[in-house]
Design an enzyme around this catalytic site. Sequence first.
Site, PDB file in Angstrom:
ATOM      1  N   ARG A  11     -36.794 -20.267  40.263  1.00 51.35           N
ATOM      2  CA  ARG A  11     -35.653 -20.945  40.875  1.00 51.35           C
ATOM      3  C   ARG A  11     -35.455 -20.471  42.310  1.00 51.35           C
ATOM      4  NH1 ARG A  11     -30.914 -20.251  42.546  1.00 51.35           N
ATOM      5  NH2 ARG A  11     -30.756 -18.097  41.883  1.00 51.35           N
ATOM      6  N   SER A  19     -35.051 -25.147  50.993  1.00 47.83           N
ATOM      7  CA  SER A  19     -34.321 -24.780  52.210  1.00 47.83           C
ATOM      8  C   SER A  19     -35.219 -24.914  53.440  1.00 47.83           C
ATOM      9  CB  SER A  19     -33.795 -23.347  52.109  1.00 47.83           C
ATOM     10  OG  SER A  19     -32.847 -23.241  51.071  1.00 47.83           O
ATOM     11  N   ARG A  34     -32.535 -28.959  67.544  1.00 48.31           N
ATOM     12  CA  ARG A  34     -33.579 -28.301  68.349  1.00 48.31           C
ATOM     13  C   ARG A  34     -32.955 -27.594  69.545  1.00 48.31           C
ATOM     14  NH1 ARG A  34     -36.194 -33.111  66.994  1.00 48.31           N
ATOM     15  NH2 ARG A  34     -35.823 -34.042  69.021  1.00 48.31           N
ATOM     16  N   GLU A  71     -24.262 -27.743  62.060  1.00 48.65           N
ATOM     17  CA  GLU A  71     -25.133 -28.856  62.461  1.00 48.65           C
ATOM     18  C   GLU A  71     -25.969 -29.337  61.275  1.00 48.65           C
ATOM     19  OE1 GLU A  71     -26.219 -31.851  64.459  1.00 48.65           O
ATOM     20  OE2 GLU A  71     -25.210 -30.349  65.696  1.00 48.65           O
TER      21      GLU A  71
END
EC number: 2.7.1.107
Length: 120
Positions: A11, A19, A34, A71
């Site tokens: 897991r 991620s 960026r 973000e």
Amino acid sequence: MAGTENLGWKRLVNAFKFSMQGLKATYRGEEAFRQEVAVLLLAVPLALWLGETAVEISLLIGSVLLVLVVELLNSAVEAVVDRFGGEIHELSGRAKDMGSAAVLLISINAAMVWLLILFS
């Protein structure tokens, strides 16, 4: 017991993989992300140089990392809104505007942290 441990590790490995996929997708698809990564790459050495204590360094770096986190969440909201509706809808616009406002507020927070630490 051994199966449970493997499941736990599996897991964790899968969560890390997902991620990383999210970070890569955001980096590829979002110009703002960026730019914020570029700011982080400048901010880390500056924080290490200008911060006088571990707390100051942590606050300087952490404030910029928080901008990236918000973000990412904003980009996720935009992706979901775009996925579930191509038509113009007031709630879709509101959701995107709220995500953008969150990025603005955390950016102001980061600027305040830097100014307060560096000029006090």
